[in-house]
Design a protein around this motif. Structure first.
Motif, PDB file in Angstrom:
ATOM      1  N   UNK A 160      40.159  36.251  38.712  1.00 53.26           N
ATOM      2  CA  UNK A 160      39.630  37.607  38.600  1.00 53.26           C
ATOM      3  C   UNK A 160      38.111  37.596  38.765  1.00 53.26           C
ATOM      4  N   UNK A 165      39.961  40.965  41.844  1.00 52.91           N
ATOM      5  CA  UNK A 165      41.373  41.287  41.663  1.00 52.91           C
ATOM      6  C   UNK A 165      42.130  39.955  41.624  1.00 52.91           C
ATOM      7  N   UNK A 166      42.739  39.585  40.486  1.00 52.83           N
ATOM      8  CA  UNK A 166      43.398  38.278  40.499  1.00 52.83           C
ATOM      9  C   UNK A 166      44.542  38.243  41.507  1.00 52.83           C
ATOM     10  N   UNK A 167      44.688  37.110  42.162  1.00 56.38           N
ATOM     11  CA  UNK A 167      45.772  36.935  43.136  1.00 56.38           C
ATOM     12  C   UNK A 167      46.976  36.275  42.483  1.00 56.38           C
ATOM     13  N   UNK A 168      46.901  36.133  41.168  1.00 54.18           N
ATOM     14  CA  UNK A 168      47.996  35.533  40.418  1.00 54.18           C
ATOM     15  C   UNK A 168      48.115  36.266  39.087  1.00 54.18           C
ATOM     16  N   UNK A 169      49.240  36.105  38.433  1.00 54.35           N
ATOM     17  CA  UNK A 169      49.431  36.829  37.185  1.00 54.35           C
ATOM     18  C   UNK A 169      50.496  36.152  36.337  1.00 54.35           C
ATOM     19  N   UNK A 181      52.397  34.111  42.079  1.00 54.30           N
ATOM     20  CA  UNK A 181      51.597  34.664  43.179  1.00 54.30           C
ATOM     21  C   UNK A 181      52.397  35.712  43.941  1.00 54.30           C
ATOM     22  N   UNK A 184      51.542  38.490  46.954  1.00 59.16           N
ATOM     23  CA  UNK A 184      50.147  38.489  47.409  1.00 59.16           C
ATOM     24  C   UNK A 184      50.088  38.123  48.888  1.00 59.16           C
TER      25      UNK A 184
END
Lengths: 215, 184
Positions: A160, A165-169, A181, A184
Motif C-alpha cells: 500500500x 493501492x495494495x495489489x494483495x489482500x 493477489x 489483480x
C-alpha cells in the motif's frame, strides 16, 4: 523527549512513539511480529508485544500505546509471558515447522521468539491446522507459502505504501485466511517486477520470488 | 462426457452479456466504499455467483484493487465464486449434524464429485456448499440436494444420490439421441 521507566531502567524516547518502539530503540526486546517502525496505526494483530503498564488493570499491546513521561512499564511479568506463550503456540499451530527446508531458517523471528520465550517450535498440546495446497503460485513472479505465513500483514502494508493501492489482500477467514493477489491485473508488469517490497519485508519468507522458492 | 468446446462457444456472448448487465447495475450505486457489499449482493442475486469479470468491474467502479474486493467477498459465507450446479448439494454442518459426522458426509460428496466445498463440477451438474443448520436436526446428518431434504445421511447414500442423478441423465441423453432433428 519523554522519559519512562522500563523494568526499573530509565529510558528516553522521542515524543509520540509507541512503548514498543521506545523499548526496541533502547535495546529492550519485546517479541513482536506485525509492527514496522514508524507505523502510524499499527494493526495490533500478532498479540505478542504485551507489557504491563502501571495503572492499567491488564497487560496491553505495547505497539498501540504511546510512550508518555513517567510511565512505568514491565515487559517480563508472569502474566505477560503467559499471554505471549499462548499467542505464540496458537501461531505455531498453523505453521508448517520445516525449518531445514525453509529459506528463513536461522533468521526467522519465530525461531528467535521460541528461544526467547523458552517454548518449543512444535507445541504439542494444540491441534495442527495446515492449509491446502501449501503453495500458491498464481502470481507470475512470486510464490506464496500459506503454511509459513503468520498473517502479520507487513506485505500488504508495504504494498500500500509503494503503490497507494495494495495489489494483495487478506482473503477468506479464520483458519483459511491467506494472502491473495486475486483478480489483480499486470502482476507480471513493472509495478511488481521493479518493487518486490513484499518479498523483502516478509519476516518468514512466506512470499518469495519463484527462483528463490527453494534455497 | 466433454462439453468444453460447446461451453466455450456459449461462453463468449455470455461474458459480453454479463459485462453489459453488471455495468447497468453499477449505475445504480455511487462509488462510495460503503456500497461494496450491496453491489456484490445485487450481482450475486442476479447471476447466482460473483464472476471474476464482475469482481474486476466492481473494483474499478469503487476505485479499489480487485484483490481487495475479493478479500471482502471471501470473508462472507454468502458469496460464491463458482456458478451453482444444476443440482446444488448443501451439506449441513450445524451442531447436531456436526456431532453425527456431517463433515464425513461433506468429505464423501467432495471425493465422489472431485470438487471442494464452494465449487462446481466442470460439467456444471453438481455444486457443493456447506450450510449451518437447515432446521431438521432430528434427521442429522442432513444434506439438501435440489431442495430435497436427505436425512440420516451415510456414505452409501452419497453414492446412491450421485448415481441416481447419473442414471437419470443417461436416460435423458438416450431419449435425445432417439429423437433426431431436435437440436440439443
Amino acid at each position: 523527549m519523554v522519559r519512562l521507566v522500563v523494568n526499573d531502567l530509565e529510558i528516553e524516547a522521542e515524543d509520540g512513539i509507541s512503548v514498543l518502539e521506545a523499548c526496541l530503540n533502547n535495546g529492550i526486546y519485546i517479541p513482536n511480529l506485525c509492527f514496522i517502525n514508524g507505523m502510524s496505526s499499527p494493526p495490533v494483530s500478532c498479540r505478542m508485544c504485551f507489557v504491563e503498564i502501571e495503572g492499567e488493570a491488564r497487560p496491553v499491546s505495547s505497539c498501540a500505546v504511546k510512550a508518555t513521561d513517567g510511565m512505568k512499564v514491565r515487559t517480563d511479568t508472569e502474566q505477560v509471558r503467559g499471554l505471549q506463550r499462548t499467542a505464540f503456540q496458537l501461531l505455531m499451530s498453523v505453521h508448517d515447522v520445516d525449518c531445514g527446508r525453509c529459506p528463513a531458517n536461522k533468521r526467522c523471528p519465530l525461531q528467535r521468539i521460541a528461544v526467547f520465550l523458552k517454548v518449543p517450535l512444535r507445541p504439542g498440546r494444540l491441534e495442527k491446522h495446515l492449509k491446502n495446497p501449501d503453495v500458491d503460485n498464481v502470481h507470475p513472479l512470486i510464490d506464496y507459502y500459506p503454511n509459513r505465513c503468520m498473517l502479520c500483514g507487513k506485505c500488504i502494508f508495504v504494498c500500500r505504501e509503494k503503490h497507494g493501492q495494495p495489489r494483495m489482500t487478506f482473503a477468506k477467514r479464520g483458519f483459511e485466511t491467506v494472502i491473495s493477489f486475486y483478480g489483480e491485473k499486470d502482476l507480471s508488469g513493472p509495478a511488481c517486477k521493479e518493487c518486490l517490497a513484499c518479498i523483502d519485508i516478509c519476516p518468514v519468507r512466506a512470499i518469495v520470488t519463484k527462483d528463490q522458492a527453494v534455497e | 462426457m466433454n462439453y468444453s468446446a460447446s461451453e466455450e462457444e456459449a461462453g463468449l456472448p455470455d461474458k459480453i452479456a454479463l459485462e453489459r448487465d453488471v455495468a447497468a447495475r453499477l449505475k445504480g450505486f455511487d462509488n462510495h466504499r460503503r456500497n461494496l457489499i450491496p453491489i456484490l449482493q445485487d450481482i450475486q442475486d442476479h447471476f447466482l455467483y460473483l464472476a471474476p469479470e464482475a469482481i474486476l468491474m466492481v473494483a474499478e467502479h469503487i476505485g479499489i484493487g480487485a484483490s481487495e474486493v475479493y478479500g471482502v467477498a471471501t470473508f462472507y459465507n454468502q458469496f460464491r465464486f463458482h456458478p451453482p450446479g444444476r443440482h446444488p448439494i448443501k451439506v449441513c454442518l450445524g451442531t447436531a449434524c456436526h456431532v453425527r459426522g456431517g463433515d464425513i458426509i461433506l468429505e464423501n460428496f467432495e471425493r465422489k464429485l472431485g470438487i471442494s466445498d464452494g465449487e462446481t463440477t466442470t460439467d456444471r451438474e453438481f455444486s457443493i456448499e456447506r450450510v449451518a443448520c437447515v432446521g431438521c436436526c432430528a434427521l442429522a446428518p442432513v444434506a439438501v440436494v435440489d431442495e430435497n431434504i436427505q436425512g440420516h445421511m451415510a456414505p452409501s447414500k452419497v453414492e446412491g444420490i450421485v448415481l441416481g442423478y447419473k442414471i437419470e441423465r443417461d436416460r435423458i441423453d438416450r431419449e435425445r439421441e432417439n429423437e433426431p432433428g431436435e437440436p440439443a
